[in-house]
Design an enzyme around this catalytic site. Sequence first.
Site, PDB file in Angstrom:
ATOM      1  N   SER B 159       0.839  -1.190   0.000  1.00  0.00           N
ATOM      2  CA  SER B 159       0.000   0.000   0.000  1.00  0.00           C
ATOM      3  C   SER B 159       0.885   1.255   0.000  1.00  0.00           C
ATOM      4  O   SER B 159       1.773   1.369  -0.824  1.00  0.00           O
ATOM      5  CB  SER B 159      -0.930  -0.056   1.222  1.00  0.00           C
ATOM      6  OG  SER B 159      -2.023   0.794   1.049  1.00  0.00           O
ATOM      7  N   ARG B 229     -11.709   6.218   9.514  1.00  0.00           N
ATOM      8  CA  ARG B 229     -11.203   4.849   9.561  1.00  0.00           C
ATOM      9  C   ARG B 229     -12.186   3.872   8.910  1.00  0.00           C
ATOM     10  O   ARG B 229     -11.780   2.906   8.264  1.00  0.00           O
ATOM     11  CB  ARG B 229     -10.953   4.454  11.026  1.00  0.00           C
ATOM     12  CG  ARG B 229     -10.386   3.075  11.221  1.00  0.00           C
ATOM     13  CD  ARG B 229      -9.074   2.903  10.513  1.00  0.00           C
ATOM     14  NE  ARG B 229      -8.379   1.694  10.905  1.00  0.00           N
ATOM     15  CZ  ARG B 229      -7.324   1.203  10.261  1.00  0.00           C
ATOM     16  NH1 ARG B 229      -6.849   1.836   9.201  1.00  0.00           N
ATOM     17  NH2 ARG B 229      -6.732   0.109  10.662  1.00  0.00           N
ATOM     18  N   ASP B 325      -8.276  -6.692  -5.127  1.00  0.00           N
ATOM     19  CA  ASP B 325      -7.934  -5.379  -4.587  1.00  0.00           C
ATOM     20  C   ASP B 325      -8.467  -4.301  -5.524  1.00  0.00           C
ATOM     21  O   ASP B 325      -8.016  -4.183  -6.659  1.00  0.00           O
ATOM     22  CB  ASP B 325      -6.401  -5.280  -4.453  1.00  0.00           C
ATOM     23  CG  ASP B 325      -5.935  -3.993  -3.796  1.00  0.00           C
ATOM     24  OD1 ASP B 325      -6.746  -3.061  -3.640  1.00  0.00           O
ATOM     25  OD2 ASP B 325      -4.745  -3.928  -3.425  1.00  0.00           O
ATOM     26  N   HIS B 358      -7.737  -5.517  -0.700  1.00  0.00           N
ATOM     27  CA  HIS B 358      -6.458  -4.835  -0.454  1.00  0.00           C
ATOM     28  C   HIS B 358      -5.786  -5.341   0.828  1.00  0.00           C
ATOM     29  O   HIS B 358      -4.566  -5.402   0.913  1.00  0.00           O
ATOM     30  CB  HIS B 358      -6.713  -3.332  -0.373  1.00  0.00           C
ATOM     31  CG  HIS B 358      -5.480  -2.522  -0.166  1.00  0.00           C
ATOM     32  ND1 HIS B 358      -4.433  -2.540  -1.069  1.00  0.00           N
ATOM     33  CD2 HIS B 358      -5.086  -1.689   0.838  1.00  0.00           C
ATOM     34  CE1 HIS B 358      -3.474  -1.741  -0.624  1.00  0.00           C
ATOM     35  NE2 HIS B 358      -3.841  -1.219   0.517  1.00  0.00           N
ATOM     36  N   ASP B 359      -6.590  -5.657   1.814  1.00  0.00           N
ATOM     37  CA  ASP B 359      -6.092  -6.153   3.098  1.00  0.00           C
ATOM     38  C   ASP B 359      -5.248  -7.421   2.994  1.00  0.00           C
ATOM     39  O   ASP B 359      -4.528  -7.759   3.930  1.00  0.00           O
ATOM     40  CB  ASP B 359      -7.283  -6.462   4.026  1.00  0.00           C
ATOM     41  CG  ASP B 359      -7.323  -5.521   5.215  1.00  0.00           C
ATOM     42  OD1 ASP B 359      -6.416  -4.695   5.344  1.00  0.00           O
ATOM     43  OD2 ASP B 359      -8.284  -5.626   6.004  1.00  0.00           O
TER      44      ASP B 359
END
Lengths: 197, 385
Positions: B159, B229, B325, B358-359
């Site tokens: 990232s 967040r 992602d 993405h995680d």
Amino acid sequence: MKQEFKVIADLLPNNTRVLDVGCGDGSLMNFLIKEKNIETRGLELDQNNVQECIYKGLTVIQGNAETELYQFPDQSFDYVVLSQTLQAFYKPDKVLNELLRIGKSVIVSIPNFGYWKVRTSLLFFGKMPVTKTLPNTWFNTPNLHMCTIKDLYNYCENQNINIKKVVGVNENNTSFIKRSNLEIKNLFSKLGIFLIG
Amino acid sequence: MPSLAGLFFWMNRKIENINKITVTKPLKLDCGKTIKDFPLAYETYGKLNNNKDNAILVFHALTGDQFVAGTNPVTQKDGWWVTAVGPGKAIDTNKYFVICANVIGGCMGSLGPSDINKETNQPYGLDFPVITIKDIVRAQESLLDHLGIEKLLCATGGSMGGMQLLQFCATFPDKTFSAIPIACSSSHSAQNIALNELARQAIMADPVWDNGKYFLKNTQPKNGLAVARMVGHISYLSEQGMQEKFGRKLQEKADYEFSFDADFQVESYLRHQGRSFVERFDANSVLYITRAMDYFDLSKQYKGGLVEAFKNQSTKFLVVSFSSDWLYTTKENKDIVIALNASGADVSYSEIETDKGHDSFLLNEPEFLKTLKGFVESMHEKFKK
């Protein structure tokens, strides 16, 4: 080491830069690095094969040769190698053009559909041939555009693609193929290996 | 539940005990301002061997910090990359010396907007200079000198960590033998910027934010920061992954409550993520770091674009993307590969098939971790020679 890889390695001079399209687990690249000090890059679709290459310290890009050869700049390799995959593409002519754009020379190998066992299988048994080089049956074969050594030879001539060398492989025997012996070699070679460009 | 003020006091106290260097060399930032004598906090894992050929630099992502592995001494939670880094892990700290620095602009010991501005004796707040990814990376150079490392075995990051890595390779082409940019991009897309803007606006819309001066009241705009967040967390998951994890499941209740409480598990999850984030992260830091990400456009820095940025690279690259992602897509990662190829660099690329979004780079994704391990090991073999 497969006979085919030996022939390919013999066609390649030392210290050159080679792109192996559909490099599998990287055994050809490994062989070329060790034997001929060749700088290799691979393109491979299968995730496990890509991992295997990375484990071996080989440089490999995961991707589909049919759609992703555009990422390599013009004439960026001395040689581009495509082993027994041409017939599996949707548009083999387009792929061949791409290979010739990327490489100063191109080595293409094909399973020869003109091999006598293939011909007799169709002639006498009326069935699509299943051989060592063509192990799949008609419904699950990845091969969409089967051709013979003669077909590819004629294609190159018609497209004005320079044919530098053609090697026929049958078991452990290899021999050079020219226009003059094309008919007979097309009958007795399991595999055709073309150096073009 | 401790009060936020108390919590901040506790955090600051703990932060006194972490590794820091003071960067004395003046650093002229892209915005034109200069910082000097500033703190850079870092952590290391494993031991640097005698040949100094086993050092791996990790760049952290937006909300990460220097505590990559083991237990984070400040939050008492696992380090953010324990799945990949630690004894016996893909990046094995029994073999390698792993280094990670807190980014400037952050809030884990490196110079950031919550630090005291010596000129005013107040925390910087919005007086903190706007920083870029390049500033962040250049600030970390002194750390390698401090640790006595001439050339790294490998540098990696996912990232925003990947963006720092690309910048690092372009700015310092001889500093690392190999590099693994993961799930990143060479420039922030409109969608990336839009999502960051959403996060910033959430913070700035919170009245407690008070133009960045909330520190005067020893508090935090926690509602806005929590929403920021939540935005992030949605973008880190894939649609399919989210559907599989939460679906329409209800949170510890049999039926709808016909209210705006967290009826759905996904709501409860986001609220929890928001709540726990405000306990460990500074709102102004989010503004500054997301801005740095938005300004990131490596090709803009070089006349010949991205290809020029990677010219004369001897570094061996492995670019990794994740199929699901949508924040930093396979396409964006492939563009990096194409530029590296065009500049003649040695680049491998792998797209990991996963629905975790993405995680994925932070999770236990076996194929990813195997690839990481294989690459680092083979690079170490080559680098040793």
